[in-house]
Design an enzyme around this catalytic site. Structure first.
Site, PDB file in Angstrom:
ATOM      1  N   GLY A   1       0.738  -1.300  -0.057  1.00  0.00           N
ATOM      2  CA  GLY A   1       0.183  -0.027   0.130  1.00  0.00           C
ATOM      3  C   GLY A   1       0.827   1.242   0.031  1.00  0.00           C
TER       4      GLY A   1
ATOM      5  CE  LYS B   1      -5.124  -6.808  -6.747  1.00  0.00           C
ATOM      6  NZ  LYS B   1      -6.106  -6.625  -7.935  1.00  0.00           N
TER       7      LYS B   1
ATOM      8  NE  ARG C   1      -1.002 -18.959  -2.808  1.00  0.00           N
ATOM      9  CZ  ARG C   1      -2.149 -18.304  -2.606  1.00  0.00           C
ATOM     10  NH1 ARG C   1      -2.204 -16.865  -2.444  1.00  0.00           N
ATOM     11  NH2 ARG C   1      -3.518 -18.833  -2.519  1.00  0.00           N
TER      12      ARG C   1
ATOM     13  CG  ASP D   1       4.434  -8.692   6.905  1.00  0.00           C
ATOM     14  OD1 ASP D   1       5.492  -9.324   7.008  1.00  0.00           O
ATOM     15  OD2 ASP D   1       3.291  -9.465   6.997  1.00  0.00           O
TER      16      ASP D   1
ATOM     17  CB  THR E   1       7.574  -5.324   0.223  1.00  0.00           C
ATOM     18  OG1 THR E   1       6.355  -4.795  -0.490  1.00  0.00           O
ATOM     19  CG2 THR E   1       8.673  -4.999  -0.925  1.00  0.00           C
TER      20      THR E   1
ATOM     21  CB  THR F   1       3.241  -0.207   6.880  1.00  0.00           C
ATOM     22  OG1 THR F   1       1.858   0.095   7.505  1.00  0.00           O
ATOM     23  CG2 THR F   1       4.036  -0.277   7.975  1.00  0.00           C
TER      24      THR F   1
ATOM     25  CG  ASP G   1      -1.174  -0.907   8.696  1.00  0.00           C
ATOM     26  OD1 ASP G   1      -1.854   0.228   8.665  1.00  0.00           O
ATOM     27  OD2 ASP G   1      -0.988  -1.820   7.920  1.00  0.00           O
TER      28      ASP G   1
ATOM     29  CG  ASP H   1       2.079  -3.722  10.577  1.00  0.00           C
ATOM     30  OD1 ASP H   1       2.813  -3.066   9.879  1.00  0.00           O
ATOM     31  OD2 ASP H   1       1.001  -4.470  10.189  1.00  0.00           O
TER      32      ASP H   1
ATOM     33  NE  ARG I   1     -26.219  13.236  15.563  1.00  0.00           N
ATOM     34  CZ  ARG I   1     -26.545  13.577  14.243  1.00  0.00           C
ATOM     35  NH1 ARG I   1     -25.201  13.862  13.180  1.00  0.00           N
ATOM     36  NH2 ARG I   1     -27.512  13.825  13.543  1.00  0.00           N
TER      37      ARG I   1
ATOM     38  NE  ARG J   1      -1.367  -5.283   7.487  1.00  0.00           N
ATOM     39  CZ  ARG J   1      -0.371  -6.067   7.041  1.00  0.00           C
ATOM     40  NH1 ARG J   1      -0.692  -7.185   6.318  1.00  0.00           N
ATOM     41  NH2 ARG J   1       0.786  -5.984   7.535  1.00  0.00           N
TER      42      ARG J   1
ATOM     43  NE  ARG K   1     -26.550  10.354  11.874  1.00  0.00           N
ATOM     44  CZ  ARG K   1     -27.627  10.019  12.584  1.00  0.00           C
ATOM     45  NH1 ARG K   1     -27.786   9.131  13.486  1.00  0.00           N
ATOM     46  NH2 ARG K   1     -28.805  11.072  12.187  1.00  0.00           N
TER      47      ARG K   1
ATOM     48  CD  GLN L   1      -7.096   6.340   8.731  1.00  0.00           C
ATOM     49  OE1 GLN L   1      -7.080   6.095   9.665  1.00  0.00           O
ATOM     50  NE2 GLN L   1      -8.111   5.426   7.818  1.00  0.00           N
TER      51      GLN L   1
END
Ligand code: F6P
Length: 368
Positions: free
Chosen positions: A17, A80, A85, A123, A125, A145, A147, A149, A182, A191, A286, A294
């Site tokens: 990403g 992808k 694979r 991760d 890559t 990333t 993330d 992570d 609210r 993730r 809501r 992001q």
């Protein structure tokens, strides 16, 4: 180990990403390679896909001018393109037919006469790269990333920009929440890791923060919302990670991308939780999903600096003949670890992390 002076031509690719700061790394690697080492630099298009299909273009200084502040990646990316694979076609039932195309990657690596490749990725890559290393492919990884992570690395560039974007959105949500009395839920990415949610939730003054590492009890959250109303707080802000799950349930899956390395796309937990809380509390509720906003936009100053440092450190590793290593940040210093130490591992939020403790003592509920 091959000597550093064997390097004449390097490749660079961005995989997985996109995130803010990728262009800053491309710029730093290209400039350091051209200026300090007189290497030729080749940009590999769309991540590892460029090596599978042979799409590579030479980068000169003008190609990387004025990209420091630009989001996304000038090289394109793909999540992808796992050579071990790779989906070569779809069958009659629309299921991907996978093939191991590692040979093609190695052939192209040799055909383009690359001496090493800088892989800017997460991760997925790094895991893909780890399987190429045994075939004579020389790489240096740069972790990215939103993330945050990646194992062994306390800060990946892109993360701080995403935190800032999410925080800005939460700030804006406060006004509607307060005006309309609210419960407002804001769903963040990340993730299986709660870093982005934890940082943005704390920075945005969330009342409830829900992260994948701490499963939540919806009854407890409803109780907290009602209690807040009784205490005279007219609204509740809940920041929920896309990967958060109830104690007695699973993560909310939005989509399965069959031909992707990591097929599961999370999303939708905020909406689901909003429905449950509306029913349990009778309060108006809501939800908002921040999604790919992001990942977009110009990197914040700190990300530009870290990305530039990471890119420069990658060329240092290549110059020193240290291959199959990943540049990482540890104890606020830039160092490196073996790709195998990073591949296939995730860095999650420990339950006793100082930020969790600080958040709890400032009144934040984690739904546990
Ligand atoms: O890993 C970065 C990330 O933005 C995650 O936070 C999110 O779960 C995923 O990528 C979304 O992927 P895609 O762009 O394929 O929808």
């Amino acid at each position: 180990m091959p000597e550093a002076q064997t390097i004449r031509r390097i490749g660079i690719l961005t995989g997985g990403g996109d995130c803010p700061g990728l262009n800053a790394v491309i710029r730093a690697v290209t400039k350091a390679a051209l200026n300090d080492h007189k290497w030729e630099v080749f940009g590999i298009e769309d991540g590892l896909l460029g090596l599978i299909v042979g799409r590579v273009r030479q980068l000169q200084s003008p190609d990387v001018s004025n990209i420091l502040t630009r989001g996304g990646t000038i090289l394109g990316t793909s999540n992808k393109a796992n050579p071990a694979r790779f989906a070569i076609a779809m069958d009659d039932n629309n299921n991907p037919i996978f093939e191991d195309v590692t040979d093609r990657v190695i052939e192209n690596y040799r055909a383009f006469k690359l001496d090493a490749v800088v892989l800017v990725g997460g991760d997925g890559t790094m895991t893909a790269a780890a399987s190429l290393m045994d075939r004579g492919f020389r790489a240096v990884g740069v972790p990215k990333t939103i993330d945050n992570d990646l194992a062994c690395c306390e800060l990946t560039f892109g993360f701080l920009t995403a935190v800032s974007t999410a925080t800005d959105a939460i700030d804006r949500i406060h006004t509607t929440a307060a005006s309309h009395h609210r419960i407002m839920l804001v769903e963040t990415m990340g993730r299986n890791a709660g870093w982005l949610t934890l940082y943005a939730g704390m920075a945005g003054g969330a009342d409830v923060i829900l992260i994948p590492e701490i499963p939540f009890d919806v009854q407890k959250i409803a109780h907290e919302c009602r209690e807040r109303m009784h205490r005279g707080r007219s609204s509740t802000i809940i920041v929920v990670a896309e990967g958060a799950r109830p104690t007695s349930g699973e993560q909310t899956i939005k989509q399965i991308v069959k031909d992707s390395h990591d097929a599961v796309r999370l999303g939708g937990v905020a909406e689901r939780l909003a429905d449950q809380l509306a029913e349990l509390t009778n309060l108006e509720t809501r939800s908002v999903i921040l999604g790919h906003t992001q990942r977009g936009g110009s990197p914040v100053a700190a990300d530009r600096v870290v990305a530039t440092q990471f890119g420069h450190a990658a060329t240092d590793l290549l110059a020193a003949g240290k291959f199959n290593r990943v540049v990482v940040m540890q104890n606020n210093r830039i160092t490196d670890v073996g790709i195998h130490e990073v591949a296939g591992k995730q860095r999650l939020v420990p339950h006793d992390h100082p930020l969790i403790r600080a958040a709890r003592s400032t009144g934040v509920t984690f739904g546990d």
